[in-house]
Design an enzyme around this catalytic site. Structure first.
Site, PDB file in Angstrom:
ATOM      1  N   ASP A  71       0.841  -1.190   0.000  1.00  0.00           N
ATOM      2  CA  ASP A  71       0.000   0.000   0.000  1.00  0.00           C
ATOM      3  C   ASP A  71       0.878   1.241   0.000  1.00  0.00           C
ATOM      4  OD1 ASP A  71      -2.351   1.804   0.846  1.00  0.00           O
ATOM      5  OD2 ASP A  71      -3.264  -0.181   0.866  1.00  0.00           O
ATOM      6  N   ASP A  80      -3.194   0.973  18.184  1.00  0.00           N
ATOM      7  CA  ASP A  80      -4.027  -0.207  18.005  1.00  0.00           C
ATOM      8  C   ASP A  80      -3.478  -1.183  16.974  1.00  0.00           C
ATOM      9  OD1 ASP A  80      -6.182  -1.467  19.120  1.00  0.00           O
ATOM     10  OD2 ASP A  80      -7.681  -0.564  17.803  1.00  0.00           O
ATOM     11  N   ASP A 119      11.842   2.035   6.365  1.00  0.00           N
ATOM     12  CA  ASP A 119      10.725   2.634   7.087  1.00  0.00           C
ATOM     13  C   ASP A 119       9.464   2.571   6.224  1.00  0.00           C
ATOM     14  OD1 ASP A 119       8.921   4.104   8.523  1.00  0.00           O
ATOM     15  OD2 ASP A 119      10.032   5.984   8.437  1.00  0.00           O
ATOM     16  N   HIS A 135      -4.485   5.652   3.779  1.00  0.00           N
ATOM     17  CA  HIS A 135      -5.013   4.439   3.163  1.00  0.00           C
ATOM     18  C   HIS A 135      -4.487   3.142   3.775  1.00  0.00           C
ATOM     19  CE1 HIS A 135      -5.873   1.567  -0.153  1.00  0.00           C
ATOM     20  NE2 HIS A 135      -6.907   2.357  -0.375  1.00  0.00           N
ATOM     21  N   ASN A 149      -8.654  -5.312  23.397  1.00  0.00           N
ATOM     22  CA  ASN A 149      -7.614  -4.724  24.253  1.00  0.00           C
ATOM     23  C   ASN A 149      -8.066  -3.438  24.929  1.00  0.00           C
ATOM     24  OD1 ASN A 149      -7.671  -3.088  22.001  1.00  0.00           O
ATOM     25  ND2 ASN A 149      -5.431  -2.950  21.772  1.00  0.00           N
ATOM     26  N   SER A 308     -11.461  -0.722  -1.712  1.00  0.00           N
ATOM     27  CA  SER A 308     -10.237  -0.848  -0.912  1.00  0.00           C
ATOM     28  C   SER A 308     -10.518  -1.295   0.508  1.00  0.00           C
ATOM     29  CB  SER A 308      -9.493   0.488  -0.857  1.00  0.00           C
ATOM     30  OG  SER A 308      -8.564   0.610  -1.881  1.00  0.00           O
TER      31      SER A 308
END
Length: 674
Positions: A71, A80, A119, A135, A149, A308
Site C-alpha cells: 500500500d 491499536d 521505514d 489508506h 484490548n 479498498s
C-alpha cells in the site's frame, strides 16, 4: 475532506492507484455474539454485517499468520496496530547490515519500495494527499487492529502479523516494478496472505510471474475490484483480473456492497474477476497520525468507502481460515469463502452472479468442514523425513501443518541418503520421541530423539555392511505401556523383522518372506484386529506378486491377502490402523491408495496425486483429529515433490502442505502419532 477524483482511475496506464472514496459516518450497532472491549467497536457496523462476532466464538487469534499489506504505507506506531505489526526477528535494527541475507538492510518492520528504505510508514512528500496518507493504516486496521484490548477498534483478526510494504507513493500511485518488488519481498519473507487494495488498467509479465509463484506456494492474494462502476468482464482491471495460463485463479477478487447487500454505486463488478463481496460503504477504522502536518491528530475515523476497504475484510477472513488450517490450498480457501457466502442476487437483480458468491459470512466459514477438521486437532503429530538428496532433515508438524520441531538426524554434514522417521513413546515417560532410521547406502543406524532434539540413543539394527536402508515402525506391540521399535531392511536384503526396546536391546526377530528373495519389505504396525495387541503388516519391497501379510508380535502369520491381480507384479507400500490397512502403489504405477479391512475386503480406493505421477507414494494411517475416524496420509517417493496430503477414508483431501522446499524432488517418508 475532498473525495478521490474519479477521473484519476481512468488515466493510470502502467500505474496502480489506491481505490478509496470517502465520507463521514457514525452509527450504533445491534447486540452481537461476542463483543470486544474496544470503545469504537459499536461504530464498526460492517463487522456484524458479515457475522464476525459469531465467528469470534470460534477464533480470534491468527498470530501465526503473516499478512502483507502492499500500500502507501502503514502507521507501525499506531496504538491499536503496533502489537500486531510483523517483525523480522532475523534482522538487527539500525546496524546497517543485511543480517538475514535477504537483500534488504535493517528491514525489521517491512520495507519502503518507493524510497528503498526500511521505514514503511507514510511520507509527507510533495503533492501528498490525505486519502493516500491514511489508506494503508485504514486497510491494516480492518485486517488486524488489536481486538479486545480496550483500545480503539477491532480487526477481523484480533491478533495477526501485519507486514507493511510501501509500494504506492504519497499521492496513491505506483508503478508495476514497485508492486512486483513488494510481492516478491512478501513471498520470500513468509507472507501467508497479501492484500492489494489497488488497481491498474494494465498487467505485465513481471506481475504475472510473481502472482503465479505466490499461487504455487499457497499464498492467497486478495485484490480490490476498483471504483469506476464498470463491468470487469468487458473492461478488465489488474491485478484482480489476472489469471494463470491454464485459467488458474491467482487472485481472490473483492467488490463492495452496502449494508443492505446492494452493489455500491462506485464498485466494479463482473463474474470473470470478482469472487466475493464485502461491505465497502462508511467503514470505521484506524488512521495515520502525525504532528508534522495539521489534520492528522485523530487515530480513528468512520468515513471510508470503496472496494479498498472491502478487500481487507476478505484478507482478515483468509488469515482466520489459515490460522485454523494453514495447509489449505489457495483454491480450497477460495471455495470455502464463496460456498459459505450469503446470496445477494435478490437485491442486485440487474447483475445476478456478478458480485461473486455474494456477501462474505464469517460465521458460516468458521463452521466449514475443512475448518472444523483442524479445530479438533490438539495433540496429534505428523513427522516427515526427507528422501535422498535432502539430507537427514526431520520435521514434526501438528496436524494443521505448523512445524513444531525440526533437526538434522546424523552428524555427518555430507549425509544425503534420506531418512525414515516415526513417532512414539519408546522411553515410557509419557512423552513422544522421534525415531529415525537410515536410508540406502549407509550403515543401518537407529536414533532416538526427544522433543528438544536431544539424541537419547543410537544403535545398529543390522550388521554394519547391510546398507539397503531400514524401514521403521514404532508401536506398543506387546501392550506393556511402552512402544517398541520395529525394523525391516528395504529391497536388497533378507526381510528380517526385528523388535527392539529404546536402547537397542533385541526382543524378537523373524522373517516375513523367504530370506533368499532379498526383497526386503515395507511395513507398518497397528492393532488392526482390535485385540489390544499390535500386528506387523508387511508387503514385499520389490517388483513381486502383490501380497499383504499380517503377523503377530510373536511372528505368527495371522492373515494374507492379495490387493491386486496376482498375475501382475508391482511394488507396494503399506500403512495400518485399527481395522484398516492402506496400500499405496510403488514406483512404476499410478499413485493409487487402496484401503482394506482386516479380512482383506476392499473398502475404497482413490488417486492421491496426478495420474501422470508414477514415482510411488508412502502411506500412513492414524486418527489424527481424534474424532474416531481414521485418516490416511500420503507422501510422494523419490521423484515427487514434498507434497504431504491427508485424506478421509473416502479419499477426500482434508489437509495438505509442502513439507520441504517446493523444488525438492527426493520424496518424503511420513509417520504419525498412533
Amino acid at each position: 475532506m475532498t473525495n478521490q477524483p474519479k477521473k484519476a482511475l481512468n488515466n493510470i496506464a502502467k500505474f496502480f492507484i489506491i481505490v478509496v472514496v470517502s465520507h463521514l459516518f457514525f452509527a450504533p450497532t445491534a447486540l452481537l455474539a461476542k463483543e470486544p472491549s474496544d470503545p469504537f467497536y459499536p461504530q464498526q457496523i460492517y463487522l456484524s454485517n458479515i457475522y464476525a462476532p459469531q465467528a469470534w466464538n470460534t477464533v480470534t487469534d491468527a498470530s501465526d499468520i503473516i499478512v502483507a499489506v502492499i500500500d502507501a504505507g502503514v502507521d507501525i506506531d499506531h496504538e491499536d496496530l503496533k502489537n500486531n505489526i510483523w517483525k523480522n526477528d532475523d534482522e538487527i535494527p539500525g546496524n546497517g547490515i543485511d543480517d538475514d541475507g535477504n537483500g534488504f538492510i535493517d528491514d525489521v518492520y517491512g520495507w519502503d519500495f518507493i524510497n528503498d528504505a526500511p521505514d514503511p510508514r507514510p511520507k509527507f512528500e510533495d503533492g501528498f494527499s490525505e486519502f493516500a496518507m491514511q489508506h494503508g493504516t485504514v486497510v491494516s486496521g480492518i485486517i488486524g487492529a488489536s481486538g479486545g484490548n480496550g483500545i480503539g477498534t477491532s480487526g477481523i483478526a484480533w491478533k495477526v502479523k501485519i507486514m507493511p510494504l510501501r509500494a504506492l507513493n504519497s499521492r496513491g500511485t505506483g508503478d508495476i516494478v514497485a508492486i512486483v518488488r513488494a510481492l516478491n519481498y512478501a513471498r520470500q519473507n513468509g507472507a501467508d496472505v497479501i492484500n492489494l487494495s489497488l488497481v491498474g488498467d494494465e498487467s505485465s509479465s513481471m506481475l504475472e510471474i510473481e502472482l503465479d509463484q505466490a499461487y504455487k506456494e499457497g499464498i492467497v492474494v486478495v485484490a480490490a475490484s476498483g471504483n469506476e462502476g464498470i463491468n470487469l468482464n468487458e473492461f478488465p482491471r489488474y491485478p484482480i483480473c489476472n489469471k494463470g495460463p491454464k485459467g488458474e485463479d491467482w487472485i481472490l477478487g473483492v467488490s463492495a456492497i452496502d449494508f443492505a447487500g446492494r452493489k455500491a454505486k462506485f464498485a466494479n463488478y463482473g463474474d470473470d474477476c470478482v469472487d466475493i463481496s464485502a461491505p465497502g460503504v462508511n467503514i470505521f477504522s484506524t488512521q495515520f497520525t502525525s504532528n508534522l502536518e495539521p489534520g492528522y491528530a485523530n487515530p480513528y475515523m468512520g468515513k471510508w468507502s470503496g472496494t479498498s476497504v472491502a478487500a481487507p475484510q476478505i484478507t482478515g477472513a483468509v488469515a482466520m481460515i489459515k490460522s485454523q488450517n494453514p495447509n489449505l490450498s489457495v483454491d480450497e480457501i477460495r471455495e470455502i469463502i464463496i460456498s459459505e457466502a450469503d446470496n445477494i442476487d435478490d437485491v442486485n437483480p440487474l447483475i445476478p452472479g456478478m458480485l461473486g458468491g455474494g456477501r462474505i459470512n464469517l460465521e458460516k466459514i468458521m463452521q466449514n468442514d475443512l475448518i472444523k477438521f483442524n479445530q479438533n486437532v490438539k495433540e496429534r503429530a505428523i513427522v516427515t523425513g526427507a528422501g535422498p538428496g535432502g539430507g537427514p532433515h526431520v520435521k514434526v508438524y501438528d496436524s494443521r501443518g505448523v512445524v513444531r520441531q525440526q533437526f538434522f538426524a546424523y552428524d555427518d554434514p555430507n549425509y544425503s541418503e534420506g531418512v525414515y522417521a516415526k513417532l512414539g513413546d519408546v522411553t515410557g515417560d509419557g512423552k513422544t520421541e522421534v525415531v529415525i532410521s537410515s536410508g540406502k547406502g549407509v550403515a543401518p543406524i537407529i536414533q532416538v530423539y526427544d522433543s528438544t532434539n536431544k539424541k537419547l540413543s543410537s544403535f545398529l539394527a543390522y550388521e554394519k555392511d547391510m546398507q539397503s536402508g531400514v524401514e521403521l515402525s514404532v508401536f506398543d506391540v506387546d501392550a506393556d505401556g511402552k512402544s517398541e521399535i520395529i525394523t525391516v531392511p528395504r529391497n536388497g536384503s533378507s526381510p528380517l523383522v526385528r523388535v527392539f526396546d529404546d536402547s537397542g536391546k533385541l526382543k524378537r526377530e523373524f522373517f516375513v518372506f523367504m530370506p533368499s528373495l532379498k526383497s526386503g519389505a515395507r511395513m507398518d504396525v497397528a492393532d488392526v484386529d482390535n485385540d489390544g495387541l499390535g500386528e506387523i503388516v508387511v508387503v514385499p519391497d520389490a517388483n513381486l506378486t502383490p501380497v499383504v501379510r499380517v503377523y503377530s508380535y510373536h511372528g505368527f502369520l495371522e492373515r494374507e491377502f492379495y490387493p491386486y491381480d496376482t498375475g501382475v507384479t508391482r511394488i507396494l507400500t503399506v500403512g495400518a490402523g485399527p481395522g484398516i490397512i492402506a496400500v499405496g502403489n510403488g514406483k512404476g504405477n499410478s499413485p493409487e491408495v487402496k484401503t482394506f479391512n482386516y479380512k482383506g475386503d476392499v473398502i475404497d480406493s482413490w488417486i492421491a496425486y496426478s495420474d501422470s505421477f508414477n514415482g510411488g507414494i508412502n502411506v500412513s494411517v492414524s486418527d489424527i483429529d481424534d474424532d474416531g475416524i481414521l485418516e490416511i496420509i500420503t507422501g510422494p517417493q523419490r521423484g515427487g515433490g514434498p507434497h504431504l496430503r491427508i485424506f478421509n477414508p473416502s479419499g477426500r483431501i482434508i489437509a495438505q502442505w509442502m513439507a520441504y522446499n517446493t523444488g525438492f524432488k527426493g520424496g518424503i517418508s511420513v509417520g504419525l502419532s498412533k
